[in-house]
Design an enzyme around this catalytic site. Structure first.
Site, PDB file in Angstrom:
ATOM      1  N   TYR A   1      -9.710 -11.299  -6.327  1.00 42.01           N
ATOM      2  CA  TYR A   1      -8.790 -11.364  -7.464  1.00 42.01           C
ATOM      3  C   TYR A   1      -9.097 -12.538  -8.394  1.00 42.01           C
ATOM      4  O   TYR A   1      -8.668 -12.540  -9.546  1.00 42.01           O
ATOM      5  CB  TYR A   1      -7.336 -11.419  -6.970  1.00 42.01           C
ATOM      6  CG  TYR A   1      -6.960 -10.168  -6.218  1.00 42.01           C
ATOM      7  CD1 TYR A   1      -6.840  -8.950  -6.878  1.00 42.01           C
ATOM      8  CD2 TYR A   1      -6.766 -10.187  -4.834  1.00 42.01           C
ATOM      9  CE1 TYR A   1      -6.527  -7.787  -6.186  1.00 42.01           C
ATOM     10  CE2 TYR A   1      -6.461  -9.032  -4.141  1.00 42.01           C
ATOM     11  CZ  TYR A   1      -6.346  -7.835  -4.812  1.00 42.01           C
ATOM     12  OH  TYR A   1      -6.055  -6.691  -4.125  1.00 42.01           O
TER      13      TYR A   1
ATOM     14  N   HIS B   1      -4.133  -9.297   4.222  1.00 43.29           N
ATOM     15  CA  HIS B   1      -5.583  -9.296   4.374  1.00 43.29           C
ATOM     16  C   HIS B   1      -5.988 -10.108   5.597  1.00 43.29           C
ATOM     17  O   HIS B   1      -5.492 -11.210   5.812  1.00 43.29           O
ATOM     18  CB  HIS B   1      -6.259  -9.909   3.138  1.00 43.29           C
ATOM     19  CG  HIS B   1      -6.229  -9.020   1.942  1.00 43.29           C
ATOM     20  ND1 HIS B   1      -6.435  -9.481   0.653  1.00 43.29           N
ATOM     21  CD2 HIS B   1      -6.017  -7.678   1.821  1.00 43.29           C
ATOM     22  CE1 HIS B   1      -6.356  -8.460  -0.192  1.00 43.29           C
ATOM     23  NE2 HIS B   1      -6.096  -7.366   0.486  1.00 43.29           N
TER      24      HIS B   1
ATOM     25  N   ARG C   1      -0.669  -2.631  -6.683  1.00 45.61           N
ATOM     26  CA  ARG C   1      -0.864  -3.670  -5.647  1.00 45.61           C
ATOM     27  C   ARG C   1      -1.865  -4.721  -6.146  1.00 45.61           C
ATOM     28  O   ARG C   1      -1.626  -5.927  -5.987  1.00 45.61           O
ATOM     29  CB  ARG C   1      -1.349  -3.000  -4.362  1.00 45.61           C
ATOM     30  CG  ARG C   1      -1.720  -3.966  -3.228  1.00 45.61           C
ATOM     31  CD  ARG C   1      -2.066  -3.145  -1.986  1.00 45.61           C
ATOM     32  NE  ARG C   1      -2.898  -3.854  -1.040  1.00 45.61           N
ATOM     33  CZ  ARG C   1      -2.453  -4.650  -0.069  1.00 45.61           C
ATOM     34  NH1 ARG C   1      -1.152  -4.863   0.054  1.00 45.61           N
ATOM     35  NH2 ARG C   1      -3.277  -5.229   0.771  1.00 45.61           N
TER      36      ARG C   1
ATOM     37  N   LYS D   1      -2.248  -1.679   7.966  1.00 44.11           N
ATOM     38  CA  LYS D   1      -3.685  -1.549   8.186  1.00 44.11           C
ATOM     39  C   LYS D   1      -4.137  -2.572   9.221  1.00 44.11           C
ATOM     40  O   LYS D   1      -3.805  -3.749   9.126  1.00 44.11           O
ATOM     41  CB  LYS D   1      -4.435  -1.772   6.861  1.00 44.11           C
ATOM     42  CG  LYS D   1      -5.908  -1.425   6.925  1.00 44.11           C
ATOM     43  CD  LYS D   1      -6.514  -1.547   5.545  1.00 44.11           C
ATOM     44  CE  LYS D   1      -7.990  -1.166   5.566  1.00 44.11           C
ATOM     45  NZ  LYS D   1      -8.598  -1.268   4.213  1.00 44.11           N
TER      46      LYS D   1
ATOM     47  N   HIS E   1      -2.377   1.777  -5.794  1.00 42.17           N
ATOM     48  CA  HIS E   1      -3.186   0.610  -5.431  1.00 42.17           C
ATOM     49  C   HIS E   1      -3.452  -0.290  -6.643  1.00 42.17           C
ATOM     50  O   HIS E   1      -3.634  -1.500  -6.479  1.00 42.17           O
ATOM     51  CB  HIS E   1      -4.497   1.049  -4.784  1.00 42.17           C
ATOM     52  CG  HIS E   1      -4.870   0.197  -3.606  1.00 42.17           C
ATOM     53  ND1 HIS E   1      -4.157   0.190  -2.419  1.00 42.17           N
ATOM     54  CD2 HIS E   1      -5.864  -0.716  -3.437  1.00 42.17           C
ATOM     55  CE1 HIS E   1      -4.701  -0.664  -1.587  1.00 42.17           C
ATOM     56  NE2 HIS E   1      -5.736  -1.239  -2.180  1.00 42.17           N
TER      57      HIS E   1
ATOM     58  N   ARG F   1       0.866  -1.178   0.000  1.00 43.57           N
ATOM     59  CA  ARG F   1       0.000   0.000   0.000  1.00 43.57           C
ATOM     60  C   ARG F   1       0.906   1.231   0.000  1.00 43.57           C
ATOM     61  O   ARG F   1       2.059   1.166   0.435  1.00 43.57           O
ATOM     62  CB  ARG F   1      -0.886   0.031   1.253  1.00 43.57           C
ATOM     63  CG  ARG F   1      -1.847  -1.149   1.382  1.00 43.57           C
ATOM     64  CD  ARG F   1      -2.656  -1.029   2.672  1.00 43.57           C
ATOM     65  NE  ARG F   1      -3.619  -2.124   2.828  1.00 43.57           N
ATOM     66  CZ  ARG F   1      -3.407  -3.233   3.508  1.00 43.57           C
ATOM     67  NH1 ARG F   1      -2.232  -3.417   4.101  1.00 43.57           N
ATOM     68  NH2 ARG F   1      -4.335  -4.167   3.605  1.00 43.57           N
TER      69      ARG F   1
END
Length: 375
Positions: free
Chosen positions: A359, A350, A327, A260, A324, A235
């Site tokens: 994805y 994640h 990414r 995050k 992003h 990120r």
């Protein structure tokens, strides 16, 4: 204890007084027990009984119903942990603002709670902005007298301005923070509806386009920035927070700290990127952060965005490319190469596999085995 019988506790504000709401299905036993509580009353509006919110009364409820019916505290007690991230929290500039005529500033207790909870500075700015927007929409009302109806009117005004679902949800979070965290009344506005979460496919570019972008960067520093964004699936904020020590050339890994959700993780380090990073280090000599701006300060987010967009434009990429997008492309290209979805989840950091599964909707190999009916 009769597992079929239960009560749920809620936070209510009635006549500017904090109350404990007690909701239950019609049952003679529970009704008789409620009647024995201190000064119980019934709210037609909330369709539940209530008594004054005090520690003593909470204890009375526990002792009255313990072993008889199940007490659901989920909507009453706060279990969210304080953010332990060591980022320096800065709310001073909010406090130092000059009063504006006919404009309500964010209450001090709101700022203090954000500070004590160590919320990220970006979150603080978002919360304060939305909460001030809300309290000035209802500037003639005392905050404690505002109810669900008032909040709905404000949210409706945002929707009528064609605000996105995420924008409206951020406003709800900022409002609920005041009543539920600052005033200590979790889930008070439990009836407020949230917009459905938008489900958009991630934008992805090809490997060839990524290479073209890297080749069209202005200098070695910009080249390394794009290589890490893509080659490590970072990120933008993670790239900016990287320190020199986070590059592990022996294990070919990049350490990402305090990402995050306040999580640390390891991700891949590209051999190609490492070669350029060594040249970059010799030329630029960063001291703390891997990428530094003026006076050794952290590089700016705006600069990174500008670097990526400018290089993509020079490479004549039709898709609007952001950090992003790089990414997203990293994750998609790994999936197309046969990398296990769980491994990709770990590399991206994640918390849920469902986030990574998106994805599969854009990976080319998802569609390669399907015969087009036109053909």
């Amino acid at each position: 204890m009769n597992s079929m019988k239960s009560i749920t506790l809620y936070h209510l504000m009635i006549n500017n007084q904090k109350m404990i709401g007690i909701k239950f299905s019609p049952d003679k036993l529970i009704q008789n027990l409620v009647k024995g509580l201190p000064n119980p009353k019934w709210s037609k509006r909330y369709n539940m009984a209530y008594i004054p919110n005090t520690k003593a009364n909470l204890g009375v409820i526990f002792n009255t119903f313990k072993g008889v019916v199940w007490i659901n505290y989920n909507r009453f007690l706060i279990n969210k942990p304080v953010n332990r991230k060591n980022e320096t929290v800065d709310v001073a500039w909010f406090r130092k603002r000059k009063p504006i005529t006919d404009y309500r500033l964010c209450p001090e207790e709101y700022l203090l709670k954000l500070e004590l909870k160590r919320y990220a500075n970006s979150t603080i700015k978002t919360y304060v902005t939305f909460f001030e927007m809300f309290i000035n929409f209802h500037k003639d009302k005392e905050l404690n007298s505002i109810d669900e109806g008032d909040i709905r009117v404000f949210l409706q005004s945002l929707i009528q301005k064609n605000s996105s679902n995420s924008y409206v949800n951020q406003a709800i979070n900022a409002i609920k923070f005041y009543y539920e965290v600052v005033l200590g009344m979790p889930n008070r506005f439990y009836e407020i509806e949230r917009p459905r979460k938008e489900s958009k496919l991630p934008k992805v570019i090809s490997k060839e386009e990524v290479v073209d972008i890297i080749e069209n960067t202005n200098n070695l520093k910009h080249r390394c920035i794009v290589q890490l964004l893509y080659g490590s699936g970072l990120r933008r904020s993670e790239l900016l927070n990287l320190k020199i020590k986070d590059i592990d050339s022996k294990r070919m890994l990049v350490r990402v700290e305090g990402s995050k959700g306040n999580k640390d993780r390891l991700t891949l380090l590209s051999k190609t990127a490492l070669k350029d990073l060594r040249k970059y280090y010799m030329k630029y000599g960063p001291t703390l952060f891997l990428f530094e701006g003026k006076k050794g300060m952290k590089y700016s987010a705006a600069s990174v965005l500008k670097i990526v967009k400018a290089a993509a434009e020079r490479a004549r990429i039709r898709t609007q490319v952001t950090p992003h997008v790089l990414r997203h492309s990293f994750a998609t290209h790994l999936l197309e190469a046969g990398t296990d979805l769980r491994q990709i989840q770990v590399l991206l950091g994640h918390g849920s596999s469902k986030t990574t599964e998106i994805y599969t909707h854009v990976a080319v190999n998802t569609f390669e085995t399907i015969n087009n009916p036109l053909d």
